[in-house]
Design an enzyme around this catalytic site. Structure first.
Site, PDB file in Angstrom:
ATOM      1  N   TYR A  12       0.816  -1.218   0.000  1.00 37.41           N
ATOM      2  CA  TYR A  12       0.000   0.000   0.000  1.00 37.41           C
ATOM      3  C   TYR A  12       0.858   1.281   0.000  1.00 37.41           C
ATOM      4  O   TYR A  12       0.807   2.070  -0.953  1.00 37.41           O
ATOM      5  CB  TYR A  12      -0.907  -0.066   1.228  1.00 37.41           C
ATOM      6  N   ASP A  32       9.884  -7.188  -3.576  1.00 39.35           N
ATOM      7  CA  ASP A  32       8.704  -7.575  -2.799  1.00 39.35           C
ATOM      8  C   ASP A  32       8.484  -9.074  -2.991  1.00 39.35           C
ATOM      9  O   ASP A  32       8.658  -9.582  -4.109  1.00 39.35           O
ATOM     10  CB  ASP A  32       7.482  -6.783  -3.321  1.00 39.35           C
ATOM     11  N   SER A 117       6.865   3.446  13.242  1.00 38.58           N
ATOM     12  CA  SER A 117       5.441   3.586  13.539  1.00 38.58           C
ATOM     13  C   SER A 117       5.205   4.334  14.841  1.00 38.58           C
ATOM     14  O   SER A 117       6.018   4.271  15.771  1.00 38.58           O
ATOM     15  CB  SER A 117       4.847   2.177  13.652  1.00 38.58           C
ATOM     16  N   TYR A 141       4.154  -5.534  17.611  1.00 38.72           N
ATOM     17  CA  TYR A 141       4.420  -4.751  16.397  1.00 38.72           C
ATOM     18  C   TYR A 141       5.250  -3.509  16.740  1.00 38.72           C
ATOM     19  O   TYR A 141       6.298  -3.254  16.145  1.00 38.72           O
ATOM     20  CB  TYR A 141       3.095  -4.354  15.722  1.00 38.72           C
ATOM     21  N   LYS A 145       9.334  -2.562  15.767  1.00 34.68           N
ATOM     22  CA  LYS A 145       9.783  -1.357  15.069  1.00 34.68           C
ATOM     23  C   LYS A 145      10.790  -0.582  15.924  1.00 34.68           C
ATOM     24  O   LYS A 145      11.763  -0.030  15.413  1.00 34.68           O
ATOM     25  CB  LYS A 145       8.581  -0.467  14.712  1.00 34.68           C
ATOM     26  N   ILE A 207     -17.202  -1.745  16.089  1.00 35.97           N
ATOM     27  CA  ILE A 207     -16.438  -0.691  16.784  1.00 35.97           C
ATOM     28  C   ILE A 207     -15.770  -1.346  17.988  1.00 35.97           C
ATOM     29  O   ILE A 207     -16.459  -1.824  18.900  1.00 35.97           O
ATOM     30  CB  ILE A 207     -17.355   0.468  17.208  1.00 35.97           C
ATOM     31  N   ARG A 221      -7.288   8.406  16.505  1.00 39.43           N
ATOM     32  CA  ARG A 221      -6.079   8.194  15.702  1.00 39.43           C
ATOM     33  C   ARG A 221      -5.842   9.422  14.824  1.00 39.43           C
ATOM     34  O   ARG A 221      -6.752  10.198  14.527  1.00 39.43           O
ATOM     35  CB  ARG A 221      -6.245   6.976  14.771  1.00 39.43           C
ATOM     36  N   GLY A 284      -4.308  -4.621  22.539  1.00 36.28           N
ATOM     37  CA  GLY A 284      -3.116  -3.913  22.045  1.00 36.28           C
ATOM     38  C   GLY A 284      -3.398  -2.518  21.516  1.00 36.28           C
ATOM     39  O   GLY A 284      -2.472  -1.806  21.122  1.00 36.28           O
TER      40      GLY A 284
HETATM   41  N1  UDP Z   1     -11.199  -0.161  14.487  1.00 37.01           N
HETATM   42  C1  UDP Z   1     -12.519  -0.501  14.750  1.00 37.01           C
HETATM   43  N2  UDP Z   1     -13.121  -1.422  13.938  1.00 37.01           N
HETATM   44  C2  UDP Z   1     -12.473  -2.028  12.905  1.00 37.01           C
HETATM   45  C3  UDP Z   1     -11.135  -1.670  12.657  1.00 37.01           C
HETATM   46  C4  UDP Z   1     -10.527  -0.736  13.476  1.00 37.01           C
HETATM   47  O1  UDP Z   1     -13.146   0.017  15.677  1.00 37.01           O
HETATM   48  O2  UDP Z   1     -13.073  -2.875  12.236  1.00 37.01           O
HETATM   49  C5  UDP Z   1     -10.546   0.860  15.325  1.00 37.01           C
HETATM   50  C6  UDP Z   1      -9.301   0.338  16.035  1.00 37.01           C
HETATM   51  O3  UDP Z   1      -9.642  -0.221  17.278  1.00 37.01           O
HETATM   52  C7  UDP Z   1      -8.475   1.610  16.151  1.00 37.01           C
HETATM   53  C8  UDP Z   1      -8.869   2.442  14.938  1.00 37.01           C
HETATM   54  O4  UDP Z   1     -10.100   1.897  14.468  1.00 37.01           O
HETATM   55  O5  UDP Z   1      -8.856   2.318  17.303  1.00 37.01           O
HETATM   56  C9  UDP Z   1      -7.850   2.359  13.816  1.00 37.01           C
HETATM   57  O6  UDP Z   1      -7.569   0.995  13.587  1.00 37.01           O
HETATM   58  P1  UDP Z   1      -6.749   0.510  12.336  1.00 37.01           P
HETATM   59  O7  UDP Z   1      -6.727  -1.000  12.383  1.00 37.01           O
HETATM   60  O8  UDP Z   1      -7.289   1.133  11.103  1.00 37.01           O
HETATM   61  O9  UDP Z   1      -5.289   1.105  12.565  1.00 37.01           O
HETATM   62  P2  UDP Z   1      -4.264   0.967  13.809  1.00 37.01           P
HETATM   63  O10 UDP Z   1      -4.465   2.201  14.625  1.00 37.01           O
HETATM   64  O11 UDP Z   1      -4.557  -0.310  14.545  1.00 37.01           O
HETATM   65  O12 UDP Z   1      -2.928   0.928  13.146  1.00 37.01           O
END
Ligand code: UDP
Length: 325
Positions: A12, A32, A117, A141, A145, A207, A221, A284
């Site tokens: 991506y 890759d 990250s 993860y 990093k 959610i 985020r 996490g």
């Molecule tokens: N999230 C959610 N439902 C989903 C996927 C993600 O509520 O199906 C929430 C997740 O808990 C986080 C935010 O959306 O708080 C961003 O998650 P994502 O996996 O996109 O990125 P991350 O922050 O984990 O790298």
């Protein structure tokens, strides 16, 4: 022409960086293993299929192309998955990056732009995360990093490596021309998941927790448009080319959006209802991560131009519709 090896360039973020590299007059060579990347995403520069853990293959590719720099995207990058498979994350993200560094040493390639990250920070109790915020990752993860960040500093004592560490917040959106975009299988990221609901290929968005200590109870985020992110890599390369030495930068849009904010933005752009369901927290997940981007703005002369949530969602939506057609 200056050659840049782009590990994970079929993925991506890597594919967006390859596009900008070529546009800027560089010669990107995508390296890759196609484990999560896609051959269709390699449109700028040749594709060399191989794993970063394959020392012989890596050295062969470096000897052939004589790269001036490496953009290192190849990694496993899902917080939730890293809780289930930590050894795989340490093997890929740490062990295989060491193999890459050894190949760079052998090939006398001394410039590296490394994809780190915001997960290296863990759950900091600050409003904005700066480069000096203490790094205490809370998942494998993030730890993987951070380990590489430490290893890079040490590796400079072994060979004349210069690296720019870029700590991404939440990469999102898609190429403004919709030539490429986000395509994970299975998809776990919030924006493409919401858009799958709008497309009718998913019935609802789960959610993950509405009981966080945030204004609406969902996680916050900092979403950064993938093209803004790719642009920062070019500026980081120019930084190294100017002989300015190793550095690290946080890269985000500089704004925090809750899960509800993102869902609302997607409802507006797509015109779809987007049904939701509250689920338990995802293991996490920190509650809030927002970047201070002052250092990248000042030092790299970078600014996030497309990272407002509506541009991010509009570009992601254009791509989602095109790729599902
Ligand atoms: N999230 C959610 N439902 C989903 C996927 C993600 O509520 O199906 C929430 C997740 O808990 C986080 C935010 O959306 O708080 C961003 O998650 P994502 O996996 O996109 O990125 P991350 O922050 O984990 O790298």
């Amino acid at each position: 022409m200056t050659t840049v090896i782009v590990t994970g360039g079929a993925g991506y973020i890597g594919s967006h960086a390859a596009k900008l590299l070529e546009k800027a007059g560089y010669n990107p060579v995508v390296y890759d293993d196609l484990s999560t990347g896609h051959e269709w995403a390699v449109k700028w520069g040749p594709l060399e299929i191989g794993s970063i853990g394959d020392s012989e293959r890596l050295v062969g590719v470096m000897e052939r192309y004589k790269p001036d720099a490496v953009f290192h995207f190849a990694a496993q990058c899902l917080v939730g998955e890293s809780m289930q498979k930590p050894l795989s994350y340490y093997n890929k993200n740490v062990g295989e990056t060491i193999t890459l560094l050894q190949a760079m040493k052998q090939a006398r390639c001394h410039k590296l732009i490394f994809s780190s990250s915001c997960a290296t920070f863990g759950e900091p109790e600050v409003d904005l995360i700066t480069e000096d915020t203490i790094q205490q990752p809370i998942n494998p993860y993030g730890r993987s990093k951070l380990m590489i960040e430490t290893i890079l500093a040490d590796a400079e004592k072994e060979f004349p490596l210069n690296s720019v560490i870029l700590r991404y917040f939440n990469a999102a959106g898609g190429d403004p021309e919709a030539a490429i975009g986000e395509a994970h299988d299975p998809e776990t990221h919030i924006i493409p998941i919401i858009l799958q609901c709008a497309l009718g290929t998913r019935d609802k968005v789960n959610i993950y927790g509405d009981d966080y200590l945030t204004p609406d109870g969902t996680c916050i985020r900092d979403y950064i448009h993938v093209t803004d992110l790719a642009e920062a890599h070019l500026l980081a390369l120019k930084w190294l080319e100017a002989g300015k030495g190793s550095e690290h930068f946080n890269l985000g849009g500089g704004n925090g959006y809750s899960v509800y904010d993102v869902i609302e933005a997607c409802r507006k752009i797509t015109g779809h209802l987007i049904p939701t369901q509250i689920c338990p927290r995802r293991e996490g997940d920190p509650s809030k991560l927002i970047a201070s981007v002052a250092k990248a703005k000042k030092s790299l002369c970078w600014s996030p131009k497309m990272s407002d949530i509506s541009t991010i969602v509009a570009d992601a939506w254009r791509w989602a519709q095109k790729s599902s057609a």
